[in-house]
Scaffold this motif. Structure first.
Motif, PDB file in Angstrom:
ATOM      1  N   ALA A  97       0.916  -1.320  -0.242  1.00  0.00           N
ATOM      2  CA  ALA A  97      -0.139  -0.081   0.600  1.00  0.00           C
ATOM      3  C   ALA A  97       0.632   1.086  -0.173  1.00  0.00           C
ATOM      4  N   CYS A 128     -11.034   3.229  -0.041  1.00  0.00           N
ATOM      5  CA  CYS A 128      -9.815   3.416  -1.019  1.00  0.00           C
ATOM      6  C   CYS A 128      -8.425   3.586   0.335  1.00  0.00           C
ATOM      7  N   CYS A 129      -9.082   2.735   0.948  1.00  0.00           N
ATOM      8  CA  CYS A 129      -8.116   2.514   2.590  1.00  0.00           C
ATOM      9  C   CYS A 129      -6.224   2.192   2.141  1.00  0.00           C
ATOM     10  N   GLY A 130      -6.171   1.128   1.359  1.00  0.00           N
ATOM     11  CA  GLY A 130      -4.674   1.273   1.722  1.00  0.00           C
ATOM     12  C   GLY A 130      -4.622   0.410   2.503  1.00  0.00           C
ATOM     13  N   ASP A 151     -11.239  -1.490  -0.010  1.00  0.00           N
ATOM     14  CA  ASP A 151     -10.664  -1.272  -1.292  1.00  0.00           C
ATOM     15  C   ASP A 151     -10.373  -2.543  -1.911  1.00  0.00           C
ATOM     16  N   SER A 153      -7.499  -4.126  -3.134  1.00  0.00           N
ATOM     17  CA  SER A 153      -6.307  -4.703  -3.184  1.00  0.00           C
ATOM     18  C   SER A 153      -6.581  -5.580  -2.295  1.00  0.00           C
ATOM     19  N   ALA A 156      -3.440  -4.566   0.406  1.00  0.00           N
ATOM     20  CA  ALA A 156      -3.472  -3.623   0.515  1.00  0.00           C
ATOM     21  C   ALA A 156      -4.529  -3.793   2.153  1.00  0.00           C
ATOM     22  N   ASP A 179     -14.433  -2.853  -4.870  1.00  0.00           N
ATOM     23  CA  ASP A 179     -14.346  -1.747  -5.664  1.00  0.00           C
ATOM     24  C   ASP A 179     -15.095  -1.045  -5.631  1.00  0.00           C
ATOM     25  N   SER A 194     -12.120  10.193   1.960  1.00  0.00           N
ATOM     26  CA  SER A 194     -11.632   8.851   0.721  1.00  0.00           C
ATOM     27  C   SER A 194      -9.987   9.670   0.263  1.00  0.00           C
ATOM     28  N   PRO A 196      -8.296   8.305  -2.669  1.00  0.00           N
ATOM     29  CA  PRO A 196      -8.349   7.627  -3.924  1.00  0.00           C
ATOM     30  C   PRO A 196      -7.058   7.977  -4.419  1.00  0.00           C
ATOM     31  N   GLY A 218      -2.806   2.318  -6.735  1.00  0.00           N
ATOM     32  CA  GLY A 218      -3.262   3.433  -5.407  1.00  0.00           C
ATOM     33  C   GLY A 218      -2.948   4.838  -5.996  1.00  0.00           C
TER      34      GLY A 218
END
Length: 295
Positions: A97, A128-130, A151, A153, A156, A179, A194, A196, A218
């Protein structure tokens, strides 16, 4: 050599080598300080009276080795030491991340003062927290809040789960594979925050070598950096409760945002260091904008 002298010498080496500093620090001295303190097992908030402490040969060698790697490999300091400071907290950090560095930390530490009534927030979302730094920091600073981290990913999210456990907030924070909003059906929040991806494809190609260690997923978001933000703006009102607030960081993409969304009534949040490309908008304003037929 004492610790302060070692840090100053390391900073001079970083500057002479032209190392790019922009992840968890913005100058060579702070970068050197982070690496040196890690090398001698001191915390980020080390006592100042230790600055004159003499270093052993082993400690000096550890500092030199970290500085050499930073110069030779161009790996960001946070990845070299495996952690990053954010909103007064320490987070596990690696290449799954982005390195935590959002100005939203200032909002979290001030309780979103002037933007939302923290006492009325029950549920919040870090979209989109990573690695989860924003959402987890919100939960730590606001012990009553239930917080979702979302997120796309899986890598992540695994890092975010590590950070959830690191801060002992597993009873109030959950990591969700999603997503954007697709995996959050049926959930509603008083606050959505967010950070993003918002780098353009052209900007990404020109970034310093340090950024190559971060996941492109990211960072990059289309030709103008706003593909992800456009989806958030279009869908967030369906996941906000009445009176809810959306806060989004778009950094230098704010100029492109004004061109793409000229009629969207956002408020640009001021920070102690000035304008940082973070906007806020209410659920009701998002619904009204969607009703006009705009993007």
């Amino acid at each position: 050599m004492n610790l302060l002298t070692a840090i100053r010498r390391a900073a001079s080496q970083l500057r002479a080598a032209g190392v790019f500093v922009a992840h968890n620090a913005d100058n060579a001295l702070d970068e050197a300080r982070t690496l040196a303190l890690h090398a001698v097992d001191l915390p980020a908030n080390w006592p100042g009276n230790l600055s004159g402490a003499a270093l052993s040969i082993v400690e000096q060698d550890r500092i030199d080795a970290l500085i050499e790697r930073r110069i030779r490999e161009r790996i960001p300091a946070a990845y070299l030491i495996g952690r990053a400071e954010f909103a007064g907290l320490s987070f596990a950090c690696d290449t799954r991340a982005l390195v935590p560095r959002s100005p939203i930390a200032e909002l979290i530490e001030t309780g979103f003062d002037g933007w939302c009534d923290a006492s009325r927030v029950e549920r919040a979302l870090d979209l989109c927290c990573g690695g989860g730094s924003i959402g987890i920091a919100m939960a730590v600073h606001q012990p009553r809040w239930l917080v979702d981290l979302a997120d796309i990913s899986p890598q992540a999210l695994a890092l975010a789960q590590t950070n959830i456990e690191r801060h002992g907030v597993g009873d109030r924070v959950r990591a969700i594979a999603s997503d954007m909003f697709n995996g959050l059906k049926g959930n509603h929040y008083q606050l959505i925050v967010s950070n993003p991806p918002y780098v353009t494809e052209a900007e990404f190609a020109a970034l310093a070598p340090e950024y190559s260690f971060e996941p492109a997923l990211g960072l990059v978001s289309g030709y103008d950096g706003l593909d992800a933000t456009a989806r958030i703006v279009a869908e967030a009102c369906d996941y906000l409760r009445p009176g809810g607030l959306l806060i989004v960081e778009i950094g230098e993409a704010w100029r492109a945002f004004k061109r793409r969304f000229p009629d969207l009534p956002v408020a640009w949040i001021p920070f102690s260091v000035g304008h940082m490309g973070v906007f806020a908008i209410t659920r009701e304003a998002l619904i009204a904008h969607r009703g006009t037929g705009h993007e």
